[in-house]
Design a protein around this motif. Sequence first.
Motif, PDB file in Angstrom:
ATOM      1  N   VAL A   1      63.255  41.655  46.571  1.00 11.15           N
ATOM      2  CA  VAL A   1      62.161  41.975  45.657  1.00 11.15           C
ATOM      3  C   VAL A   1      62.605  43.109  44.734  1.00 11.15           C
ATOM      4  O   VAL A   1      63.045  44.154  45.206  1.00 11.15           O
ATOM      5  N   PRO A   2      62.514  42.931  43.420  1.00 12.61           N
ATOM      6  CA  PRO A   2      62.908  43.997  42.491  1.00 12.61           C
ATOM      7  C   PRO A   2      62.113  45.276  42.749  1.00 12.61           C
ATOM      8  O   PRO A   2      60.933  45.241  43.118  1.00 12.61           O
ATOM      9  N   SER A   3      62.748  46.412  42.557  1.00  9.93           N
ATOM     10  CA  SER A   3      62.129  47.696  42.884  1.00  9.93           C
ATOM     11  C   SER A   3      60.859  47.944  42.079  1.00  9.93           C
ATOM     12  O   SER A   3      59.906  48.551  42.587  1.00  9.93           O
ATOM     13  N   ASP A   4      60.819  47.478  40.817  1.00 10.87           N
ATOM     14  CA  ASP A   4      59.641  47.743  39.990  1.00 10.87           C
ATOM     15  C   ASP A   4      58.458  46.839  40.339  1.00 10.87           C
ATOM     16  O   ASP A   4      57.384  46.962  39.749  1.00 10.87           O
ATOM     17  N   GLU A   5      58.632  45.936  41.304  1.00  5.71           N
ATOM     18  CA  GLU A   5      57.544  45.056  41.720  1.00  5.71           C
ATOM     19  C   GLU A   5      57.021  45.397  43.116  1.00  5.71           C
ATOM     20  O   GLU A   5      56.073  44.793  43.591  1.00  5.71           O
ATOM     21  N   GLN A   6      57.627  46.381  43.756  1.00  7.92           N
ATOM     22  CA  GLN A   6      57.300  46.672  45.142  1.00  7.92           C
ATOM     23  C   GLN A   6      55.925  47.318  45.305  1.00  7.92           C
ATOM     24  O   GLN A   6      55.193  47.006  46.242  1.00  7.92           O
TER      25      GLN A   6
ATOM     26  N   HIS B   1      50.201  47.082  47.239  1.00 11.66           N
ATOM     27  CA  HIS B   1      48.764  47.123  46.959  1.00 11.66           C
ATOM     28  C   HIS B   1      48.093  45.814  47.368  1.00 11.66           C
ATOM     29  O   HIS B   1      47.018  45.821  48.008  1.00 11.66           O
ATOM     30  N   LEU B   2      48.685  44.684  47.035  1.00 12.48           N
ATOM     31  CA  LEU B   2      48.089  43.396  47.366  1.00 12.48           C
ATOM     32  C   LEU B   2      48.042  43.174  48.877  1.00 12.48           C
ATOM     33  O   LEU B   2      47.033  42.691  49.411  1.00 12.48           O
ATOM     34  N   SER B   3      49.113  43.529  49.575  1.00 13.13           N
ATOM     35  CA  SER B   3      49.133  43.319  51.023  1.00 13.13           C
ATOM     36  C   SER B   3      48.137  44.235  51.720  1.00 13.13           C
ATOM     37  O   SER B   3      47.551  43.877  52.742  1.00 13.13           O
ATOM     38  N   THR B   4      47.921  45.435  51.173  1.00  8.92           N
ATOM     39  CA  THR B   4      46.909  46.335  51.730  1.00  8.92           C
ATOM     40  C   THR B   4      45.518  45.725  51.592  1.00  8.92           C
ATOM     41  O   THR B   4      44.693  45.790  52.511  1.00  8.92           O
ATOM     42  N   THR B   5      45.254  45.100  50.458  1.00  9.33           N
ATOM     43  CA  THR B   5      43.963  44.451  50.251  1.00  9.33           C
ATOM     44  C   THR B   5      43.772  43.302  51.231  1.00  9.33           C
ATOM     45  O   THR B   5      42.682  43.127  51.807  1.00  9.33           O
ATOM     46  N   VAL B   6      44.821  42.521  51.451  1.00 14.36           N
ATOM     47  CA  VAL B   6      44.741  41.415  52.406  1.00 14.36           C
ATOM     48  C   VAL B   6      44.453  41.936  53.810  1.00 14.36           C
ATOM     49  O   VAL B   6      43.721  41.306  54.586  1.00 14.36           O
ATOM     50  N   ALA B   7      45.007  43.109  54.152  1.00 11.75           N
ATOM     51  CA  ALA B   7      44.858  43.657  55.506  1.00 11.75           C
ATOM     52  C   ALA B   7      43.490  44.247  55.760  1.00 11.75           C
ATOM     53  O   ALA B   7      43.149  44.549  56.907  1.00 11.75           O
ATOM     54  N   GLN B   8      42.692  44.438  54.725  1.00  4.34           N
ATOM     55  CA  GLN B   8      41.363  45.015  54.899  1.00  4.34           C
ATOM     56  C   GLN B   8      40.430  43.945  55.450  1.00  4.34           C
ATOM     57  O   GLN B   8      39.850  43.163  54.702  1.00  4.34           O
ATOM     58  N   THR B   9      40.312  43.945  56.777  1.00  2.00           N
ATOM     59  CA  THR B   9      39.624  42.846  57.457  1.00  2.00           C
ATOM     60  C   THR B   9      38.114  43.020  57.458  1.00  2.00           C
ATOM     61  O   THR B   9      37.462  42.988  58.492  1.00  2.00           O
TER      62      THR B   9
ATOM     63  N   PHE C   1      34.194  41.804  56.405  1.00  2.00           N
ATOM     64  CA  PHE C   1      33.525  40.505  56.416  1.00  2.00           C
ATOM     65  C   PHE C   1      32.353  40.460  55.438  1.00  2.00           C
ATOM     66  O   PHE C   1      31.567  39.525  55.460  1.00  2.00           O
ATOM     67  N   SER C   2      32.260  41.474  54.572  1.00  2.00           N
ATOM     68  CA  SER C   2      31.248  41.429  53.526  1.00  2.00           C
ATOM     69  C   SER C   2      31.694  40.459  52.443  1.00  2.00           C
ATOM     70  O   SER C   2      32.871  40.098  52.343  1.00  2.00           O
ATOM     71  N   LYS C   3      30.743  40.044  51.607  1.00  2.00           N
ATOM     72  CA  LYS C   3      31.066  39.133  50.521  1.00  2.00           C
ATOM     73  C   LYS C   3      32.079  39.752  49.576  1.00  2.00           C
ATOM     74  O   LYS C   3      33.035  39.087  49.147  1.00  2.00           O
ATOM     75  N   GLU C   4      31.906  41.037  49.263  1.00  2.00           N
ATOM     76  CA  GLU C   4      32.820  41.718  48.348  1.00  2.00           C
ATOM     77  C   GLU C   4      34.225  41.812  48.935  1.00  2.00           C
ATOM     78  O   GLU C   4      35.224  41.603  48.236  1.00  2.00           O
ATOM     79  N   SER C   5      34.310  42.130  50.223  1.00  2.00           N
ATOM     80  CA  SER C   5      35.616  42.245  50.871  1.00  2.00           C
ATOM     81  C   SER C   5      36.337  40.903  50.896  1.00  2.00           C
ATOM     82  O   SER C   5      37.536  40.819  50.606  1.00  2.00           O
ATOM     83  N   LYS C   6      35.599  39.853  51.206  1.00  2.00           N
ATOM     84  CA  LYS C   6      36.228  38.533  51.249  1.00  2.00           C
ATOM     85  C   LYS C   6      36.697  38.096  49.864  1.00  2.00           C
ATOM     86  O   LYS C   6      37.752  37.460  49.717  1.00  2.00           O
ATOM     87  N   GLN C   7      35.925  38.421  48.843  1.00  2.00           N
ATOM     88  CA  GLN C   7      36.332  38.067  47.484  1.00  2.00           C
ATOM     89  C   GLN C   7      37.602  38.805  47.085  1.00  2.00           C
ATOM     90  O   GLN C   7      38.499  38.225  46.462  1.00  2.00           O
ATOM     91  N   ALA C   8      37.678  40.095  47.441  1.00  2.00           N
ATOM     92  CA  ALA C   8      38.879  40.873  47.130  1.00  2.00           C
ATOM     93  C   ALA C   8      40.086  40.334  47.877  1.00  2.00           C
ATOM     94  O   ALA C   8      41.189  40.226  47.308  1.00  2.00           O
ATOM     95  N   GLN C   9      39.897  39.968  49.137  1.00  2.00           N
ATOM     96  CA  GLN C   9      40.980  39.391  49.922  1.00  2.00           C
ATOM     97  C   GLN C   9      41.452  38.079  49.319  1.00  2.00           C
ATOM     98  O   GLN C   9      42.661  37.828  49.199  1.00  2.00           O
ATOM     99  N   GLN C  10      40.511  37.232  48.956  1.00  2.00           N
ATOM    100  CA  GLN C  10      40.869  35.939  48.393  1.00  2.00           C
ATOM    101  C   GLN C  10      41.688  36.104  47.114  1.00  2.00           C
ATOM    102  O   GLN C  10      42.696  35.415  46.919  1.00  2.00           O
ATOM    103  N   LYS C  11      41.258  37.015  46.242  1.00  2.00           N
ATOM    104  CA  LYS C  11      41.991  37.242  45.002  1.00  2.00           C
ATOM    105  C   LYS C  11      43.390  37.763  45.283  1.00  2.00           C
ATOM    106  O   LYS C  11      44.368  37.326  44.647  1.00  2.00           O
ATOM    107  N   ALA C  12      43.511  38.692  46.231  1.00  2.00           N
ATOM    108  CA  ALA C  12      44.825  39.234  46.576  1.00  2.00           C
ATOM    109  C   ALA C  12      45.724  38.151  47.166  1.00  2.00           C
ATOM    110  O   ALA C  12      46.922  38.083  46.853  1.00  2.00           O
ATOM    111  N   GLU C  13      45.170  37.289  48.004  1.00  2.00           N
ATOM    112  CA  GLU C  13      45.956  36.199  48.587  1.00  2.00           C
ATOM    113  C   GLU C  13      46.437  35.235  47.513  1.00  2.00           C
ATOM    114  O   GLU C  13      47.597  34.787  47.532  1.00  2.00           O
ATOM    115  N   GLU C  14      45.578  34.922  46.560  1.00  2.00           N
ATOM    116  CA  GLU C  14      45.978  34.029  45.473  1.00  2.00           C
ATOM    117  C   GLU C  14      47.090  34.666  44.634  1.00  2.00           C
ATOM    118  O   GLU C  14      48.054  33.990  44.240  1.00  2.00           O
ATOM    119  N   ASN C  15      46.976  35.970  44.380  1.00  2.00           N
ATOM    120  CA  ASN C  15      48.003  36.658  43.588  1.00  2.00           C
ATOM    121  C   ASN C  15      49.326  36.742  44.347  1.00  2.00           C
ATOM    122  O   ASN C  15      50.400  36.605  43.743  1.00  2.00           O
TER     123      ASN C  15
END
Length: 414
Positions: free
Chosen positions: A159-164, A169-177, A179-193
Amino acid sequence: MTTVDDPVAAAERCTPEFRRNPHPVYASLRDTAPVCPMRPPHGIDTYLITRYADARAALADPRLSKDMYGAMDAYRRIFGDSSVALDDHMLNSDPPKHTRLRKFVSSTFTPRRVASLRPRIQDIVDTLLDNCAPREPVDLLPAFAFPLPITVISELLGVPSDEQSELQHLSTTVAQTGFSKESKQAQQKAEENLHAYFEDLLARKRSHPDEDLLSALTAARDENGGLTDQELISTAFLLMFAGHKTTAYLIGNAVHHLLTHPDQLRAVQDNPEVVGRAVEELLRYDGSVESATFRFATEDVQIAGTWIPKGSLVQVALSSANRDPLKFDSPDKFDVTRPENVQSAHLGFGHGIHYCLGAPLARLEMQLALTGLFSRFPTVALADPARETRWLEVPFPAFRGLTELPVVLKPAVP
């Protein structure tokens, strides 16, 4: 046969008090309900295993499947449809698929291969510590604990250093487990990205291969059909996610406990050869993976006198097992001088065929991180010892880690 009708553990595991110190609850469960049925916030009945012997056996029990696609309805209810695209990897599979997927990456994490990374990891440690301002309060998590493992695993993957930083940030969002609607939406967007990112990165590796793991995996896919494109993406995600989050929290936990147990810190500083044993004790005493990832029963299973019905989710409380007095003498005592054979019995890296593939790398990163920090700044101290320690507050425990670690770095006197 014993049965437990009151799933009190689920509620207790979701309180701020539990996050600060989960061990009194686990001690009570080991005594009264070692296999405890509960209904966590995700709403799916789950059985929690808390004793060491039961936990070790469960981690290697083929009746407790890791193939979450076999429990797809439950899996989707917990994590949502978007996570499926990233989770088709070895951690969520059984043999023979697990064997095939693990084979492709296992050679990268052998002790010999990991040992060859020591000079580069040492360089990263030194650079990060160079950038820490001495005699000023520094939050050691973003300054040191997180960038060390994310840099190491990123370089291994290519992985290039400027993309790390964006990946972190995205993996941290995915790890935020949450179960609110807002949390699930943020997780879904991070997973898609994340899926889109790894899809693009693998395309780049196919066009311009380099001397990195993803290039090698892509070449293997193209030459002999070893992995599908979906499996490549999921494997890349797993290695990135597991390769930095757990080690980062472990470094934070380790520094915190050494600073709050000065006698143990002196033992490490006075004899650098003890650092390896200290790492094992830290993994046992307060590891970063509080509970193993979900399993589900493929048939009715009896553990410690409790029947777990077919189709039920099962979670193994590693933090509880590692404090079981039936296995460890004075388990609530942090002691870096414990006999090595006792320390190595911990379940911090799991057990069985899903034993952590990256354990040799995590151990090396931990040893170099602690040695580097405490030799460069031998009198490092908490910035505010009276301040309450802040731990991750998640609705269903998986990671065990700090949210911050402010310290004052005092360099060695020339």
